[in-house]
Design a protein around this motif. Sequence first.
Motif, PDB file in Angstrom:
ATOM      1  N   ASP A  82       0.272  -1.666  -0.194  1.00 13.75           N
ATOM      2  CA  ASP A  82      -0.333   0.063  -0.049  1.00 13.75           C
ATOM      3  C   ASP A  82       1.165   1.171   0.217  1.00 13.75           C
ATOM      4  OD1 ASP A  82       0.310  -1.015   2.713  1.00 13.75           O
ATOM      5  OD2 ASP A  82      -0.783   0.423   3.512  1.00 13.75           O
ATOM      6  N   HIS A  83       1.918   1.720   0.476  1.00 12.69           N
ATOM      7  CA  HIS A  83       2.711   2.240   0.330  1.00 12.69           C
ATOM      8  C   HIS A  83       3.447   2.191  -1.010  1.00 12.69           C
ATOM      9  CE1 HIS A  83       2.048   3.168   4.076  1.00 12.69           C
ATOM     10  NE2 HIS A  83       1.951   2.265   4.443  1.00 12.69           N
ATOM     11  N   VAL A  84       3.559   1.170  -1.886  1.00  6.24           N
ATOM     12  CA  VAL A  84       5.228   1.317  -3.315  1.00  6.24           C
ATOM     13  C   VAL A  84       4.377   1.123  -4.430  1.00  6.24           C
ATOM     14  CG1 VAL A  84       6.664   0.653  -1.726  1.00  6.24           C
ATOM     15  CG2 VAL A  84       5.142  -0.808  -2.987  1.00  6.24           C
ATOM     16  N   VAL A  85       2.135   0.891  -4.656  1.00  7.02           N
ATOM     17  CA  VAL A  85       1.899   0.195  -4.904  1.00  7.02           C
ATOM     18  C   VAL A  85       1.776   1.534  -6.663  1.00  7.02           C
ATOM     19  CG1 VAL A  85      -0.468   1.347  -3.948  1.00  7.02           C
ATOM     20  CG2 VAL A  85      -0.350  -0.613  -5.917  1.00  7.02           C
ATOM     21  N   GLY A  86       2.347   2.945  -5.559  1.00  4.36           N
ATOM     22  CA  GLY A  86       1.529   4.639  -7.030  1.00  4.36           C
ATOM     23  C   GLY A  86       3.379   4.604  -7.484  1.00  4.36           C
ATOM     24  N   LEU A  87       4.277   3.884  -7.262  1.00  5.13           N
ATOM     25  CA  LEU A  87       5.544   4.488  -7.497  1.00  5.13           C
ATOM     26  C   LEU A  87       5.592   3.707  -8.937  1.00  5.13           C
ATOM     27  CD1 LEU A  87       8.015   5.060  -6.715  1.00  5.13           C
ATOM     28  CD2 LEU A  87       8.845   2.707  -7.101  1.00  5.13           C
ATOM     29  N   PRO A  88       5.088   3.229  -9.572  1.00  7.90           N
ATOM     30  CA  PRO A  88       5.337   2.824 -11.233  1.00  7.90           C
ATOM     31  C   PRO A  88       3.827   3.976 -12.115  1.00  7.90           C
ATOM     32  CG  PRO A  88       4.253   0.807 -10.689  1.00  7.90           C
ATOM     33  CD  PRO A  88       4.740   1.572  -9.439  1.00  7.90           C
ATOM     34  N   PHE A  89       3.175   5.049 -11.235  1.00  3.91           N
ATOM     35  CA  PHE A  89       2.202   6.152 -12.434  1.00  3.91           C
ATOM     36  C   PHE A  89       3.391   7.284 -11.692  1.00  3.91           C
ATOM     37  CE2 PHE A  89       0.300   1.468 -11.406  1.00  3.91           C
ATOM     38  CZ  PHE A  89      -0.437   1.329 -12.883  1.00  3.91           C
ATOM     39  N   PHE A  90       4.546   7.100 -10.542  1.00  5.54           N
ATOM     40  CA  PHE A  90       4.650   8.513 -10.772  1.00  5.54           C
ATOM     41  C   PHE A  90       5.443   9.057 -11.593  1.00  5.54           C
ATOM     42  CE2 PHE A  90       7.917  11.368  -8.062  1.00  5.54           C
ATOM     43  CZ  PHE A  90       7.103  12.073  -7.520  1.00  5.54           C
ATOM     44  N   ASP A 115      16.685  -3.114  -5.441  1.00  2.21           N
ATOM     45  CA  ASP A 115      16.372  -4.771  -5.753  1.00  2.21           C
ATOM     46  C   ASP A 115      14.861  -5.347  -5.332  1.00  2.21           C
ATOM     47  OD1 ASP A 115      16.739  -7.649  -6.058  1.00  2.21           O
ATOM     48  OD2 ASP A 115      16.792  -7.797  -3.702  1.00  2.21           O
ATOM     49  N   ALA A 116      14.436  -4.533  -3.845  1.00  3.61           N
ATOM     50  CA  ALA A 116      12.877  -4.316  -3.277  1.00  3.61           C
ATOM     51  C   ALA A 116      12.246  -4.275  -4.458  1.00  3.61           C
ATOM     52  CB  ALA A 116      12.821  -3.909  -2.400  1.00  3.61           C
ATOM     53  N   LEU A 117      12.156  -3.331  -5.144  1.00  2.00           N
ATOM     54  CA  LEU A 117      11.352  -2.331  -5.933  1.00  2.00           C
ATOM     55  C   LEU A 117      11.364  -3.457  -7.061  1.00  2.00           C
ATOM     56  CD1 LEU A 117      12.168   1.314  -5.002  1.00  2.00           C
ATOM     57  CD2 LEU A 117       9.971   0.298  -4.067  1.00  2.00           C
ATOM     58  N   SER A 118      12.503  -3.516  -7.762  1.00  2.00           N
ATOM     59  CA  SER A 118      12.620  -4.420  -9.133  1.00  2.00           C
ATOM     60  C   SER A 118      11.323  -5.797  -8.784  1.00  2.00           C
ATOM     61  CB  SER A 118      13.938  -5.111  -9.124  1.00  2.00           C
ATOM     62  OG  SER A 118      15.188  -3.720  -9.259  1.00  2.00           O
ATOM     63  N   GLY A 119      11.377  -6.682  -7.559  1.00  2.00           N
ATOM     64  CA  GLY A 119      10.122  -7.088  -7.307  1.00  2.00           C
ATOM     65  C   GLY A 119       8.872  -7.145  -7.698  1.00  2.00           C
ATOM     66  N   LEU A 120       8.070  -5.277  -7.263  1.00  2.00           N
ATOM     67  CA  LEU A 120       7.318  -4.835  -7.261  1.00  2.00           C
ATOM     68  C   LEU A 120       7.329  -4.553  -8.958  1.00  2.00           C
ATOM     69  CD1 LEU A 120       4.786  -2.866  -6.445  1.00  2.00           C
ATOM     70  CD2 LEU A 120       6.384  -0.693  -6.642  1.00  2.00           C
ATOM     71  N   MET A 121       7.875  -4.020  -9.753  1.00  2.00           N
ATOM     72  CA  MET A 121       7.975  -3.770 -10.823  1.00  2.00           C
ATOM     73  C   MET A 121       8.500  -5.144 -11.727  1.00  2.00           C
ATOM     74  SD  MET A 121       8.514   0.100 -11.179  1.00  2.00           S
ATOM     75  CE  MET A 121       8.030   0.099 -13.038  1.00  2.00           C
ATOM     76  N   GLU A 123       7.487  -9.399 -13.914  1.00  2.00           N
ATOM     77  CA  GLU A 123       6.519 -10.345 -14.288  1.00  2.00           C
ATOM     78  C   GLU A 123       6.072 -11.237 -12.959  1.00  2.00           C
ATOM     79  OE1 GLU A 123       8.280 -12.419 -17.382  1.00  2.00           O
ATOM     80  OE2 GLU A 123       7.459 -10.878 -18.695  1.00  2.00           O
ATOM     81  N   PRO A 124       4.908 -11.672 -13.049  1.00  2.00           N
ATOM     82  CA  PRO A 124       3.417 -11.356 -13.888  1.00  2.00           C
ATOM     83  C   PRO A 124       2.895 -10.747 -12.584  1.00  2.00           C
ATOM     84  CG  PRO A 124       3.447 -13.003 -12.000  1.00  2.00           C
ATOM     85  CD  PRO A 124       4.779 -12.978 -12.178  1.00  2.00           C
ATOM     86  N   PHE A 125       3.469  -9.362 -12.127  1.00  2.00           N
ATOM     87  CA  PHE A 125       2.921  -8.532 -11.513  1.00  2.00           C
ATOM     88  C   PHE A 125       2.695  -7.876 -12.145  1.00  2.00           C
ATOM     89  CE2 PHE A 125       4.831 -11.219  -7.974  1.00  2.00           C
ATOM     90  CZ  PHE A 125       3.750 -11.617  -7.408  1.00  2.00           C
ATOM     91  N   PHE A 126       3.933  -6.858 -12.811  1.00  2.00           N
ATOM     92  CA  PHE A 126       4.227  -5.741 -13.309  1.00  2.00           C
ATOM     93  C   PHE A 126       4.537  -5.853 -15.126  1.00  2.00           C
ATOM     94  CE2 PHE A 126       4.257  -0.757 -14.382  1.00  2.00           C
ATOM     95  CZ  PHE A 126       3.299  -0.735 -14.101  1.00  2.00           C
ATOM     96  N   PRO A 127       3.819  -5.404 -16.056  1.00  2.00           N
ATOM     97  CA  PRO A 127       4.073  -5.291 -17.625  1.00  2.00           C
ATOM     98  C   PRO A 127       5.965  -5.132 -17.630  1.00  2.00           C
ATOM     99  CG  PRO A 127       2.468  -4.354 -17.738  1.00  2.00           C
ATOM    100  CD  PRO A 127       2.411  -4.522 -16.084  1.00  2.00           C
ATOM    101  N   VAL A 128       6.450  -3.929 -17.000  1.00  2.00           N
ATOM    102  CA  VAL A 128       7.718  -3.519 -17.237  1.00  2.00           C
ATOM    103  C   VAL A 128       8.556  -3.310 -16.028  1.00  2.00           C
ATOM    104  CG1 VAL A 128       6.725  -2.235 -18.820  1.00  2.00           C
ATOM    105  CG2 VAL A 128       6.202  -1.200 -16.744  1.00  2.00           C
ATOM    106  N   PRO A 129       9.695  -3.483 -16.616  1.00  2.00           N
ATOM    107  CA  PRO A 129      10.554  -3.686 -15.569  1.00  2.00           C
ATOM    108  C   PRO A 129      10.888  -1.855 -15.026  1.00  2.00           C
ATOM    109  CG  PRO A 129      11.707  -3.874 -17.008  1.00  2.00           C
ATOM    110  CD  PRO A 129      10.296  -3.613 -18.033  1.00  2.00           C
ATOM    111  N   LEU A 130      11.467  -1.908 -13.315  1.00  2.00           N
ATOM    112  CA  LEU A 130      12.529  -0.531 -13.512  1.00  2.00           C
ATOM    113  C   LEU A 130      12.768  -0.191 -13.752  1.00  2.00           C
ATOM    114  CD1 LEU A 130      11.660   0.438 -10.403  1.00  2.00           C
ATOM    115  CD2 LEU A 130      13.958  -0.549  -9.541  1.00  2.00           C
ATOM    116  N   GLU A 131      13.469  -0.261 -14.819  1.00  2.00           N
ATOM    117  CA  GLU A 131      15.034   0.457 -15.946  1.00  2.00           C
ATOM    118  C   GLU A 131      13.746   1.069 -16.927  1.00  2.00           C
ATOM    119  OE1 GLU A 131      16.818  -2.429 -13.717  1.00  2.00           O
ATOM    120  OE2 GLU A 131      14.525  -3.017 -14.958  1.00  2.00           O
ATOM    121  N   ILE A 132      12.723   0.934 -17.208  1.00  2.00           N
ATOM    122  CA  ILE A 132      11.407   1.767 -18.017  1.00  2.00           C
ATOM    123  C   ILE A 132      11.643   3.093 -17.661  1.00  2.00           C
ATOM    124  CG2 ILE A 132       9.433   2.105 -16.690  1.00  2.00           C
ATOM    125  CD1 ILE A 132       8.592   1.514 -19.008  1.00  2.00           C
ATOM    126  N   PHE A 133      12.327   3.858 -16.100  1.00  2.00           N
ATOM    127  CA  PHE A 133      12.513   5.363 -15.838  1.00  2.00           C
ATOM    128  C   PHE A 133      13.340   5.512 -16.231  1.00  2.00           C
ATOM    129  CE2 PHE A 133      10.452   3.918 -10.959  1.00  2.00           C
ATOM    130  CZ  PHE A 133       9.079   3.674 -11.676  1.00  2.00           C
TER     131      PHE A 133
END
Length: 282
Positions: A82-90, A115-121, A123-133
């Motif tokens: 609940d504290h990180v789910v918005g990160l990919p939409f910042f 490393d922790a945030l890479s697990g959030l972004m 697959e199969p939880f999110f379609p693009v990796p952290l490197e998209i930033f």
Amino acid sequence: MSQSVVASSGDLSVRFWGVRGSLSCSGPEYVRYGGNTSCLEVRAGEHVLVFDAGTGIRQLGKQLAAKGPVEADLFFTHTHIDHVVGLPFFAPLYLPGSKIRIWAGHLKPERGLKDALSGLMAEPFFPVPLEIFSAEPVYHDFIAGEVLEPYPGLKVQTCPLNHPNGATGYRVDWKGKSVCYVTDCEHDPKQLDPVILALIEDADIVVYDSTYTDEEYTRFKGWGHSTWQEAVRLAEAARVKTLVLFHHDPSHDDDFMDRVAAEAAKMRPGTLVAKEGLVLTP
């Protein structure tokens, strides 16, 4: 909701973009207080500090990015969903030229923040990796208890909090004013937490985890959260000027929060209940 306040060179301010805990909520029963999960914007003069990346961070990012590349520091209390789910939409993270530093104090030495945030972004939880930033954010791991100075004259004190998997409390001091953000922490009913008391002593504004009432707490012991009554007890003992109740439980609709607000104001006049869009300046 009102627009974000840009503080003048000497001002410290806090704006609430997400005030709820555990799960975002929508519907007519969540209109007055808001349904987005945790996100605070703190302005220290021209400096932008963001605390947590719950669903509330999306609207903040949209507004910040409208003016072009952004310089900001994002501090996580912890990395529960609940504290990180918005990160990919910042949005600023997708603006080349933005300077975004991301901080966490609860993960070392077992793992790092990136490393922790890479697990959030992933697959199969999110379609693009952290490197998209495209802003290429910089990740900083520290140990809760350290004092940070992201900019000259801006002090960020930290402390460990009692929460499953760990969490960090923050105190921002800027030009003689202070804002504390202490959420996702479980208290000991037998004594006030000395670590939290030391962090919030004589603070101008304290935002505190008030997920439950004292009556509810007995059913949720061990879940890692506190009560609004404990918030009042801490604020009184630490001589806090303004207390803000935060991290509202999804089961607590607007009517419930109205009752909490009324009871808290009687117990400690001046106590506020966090609402989306609320802006406070010490």
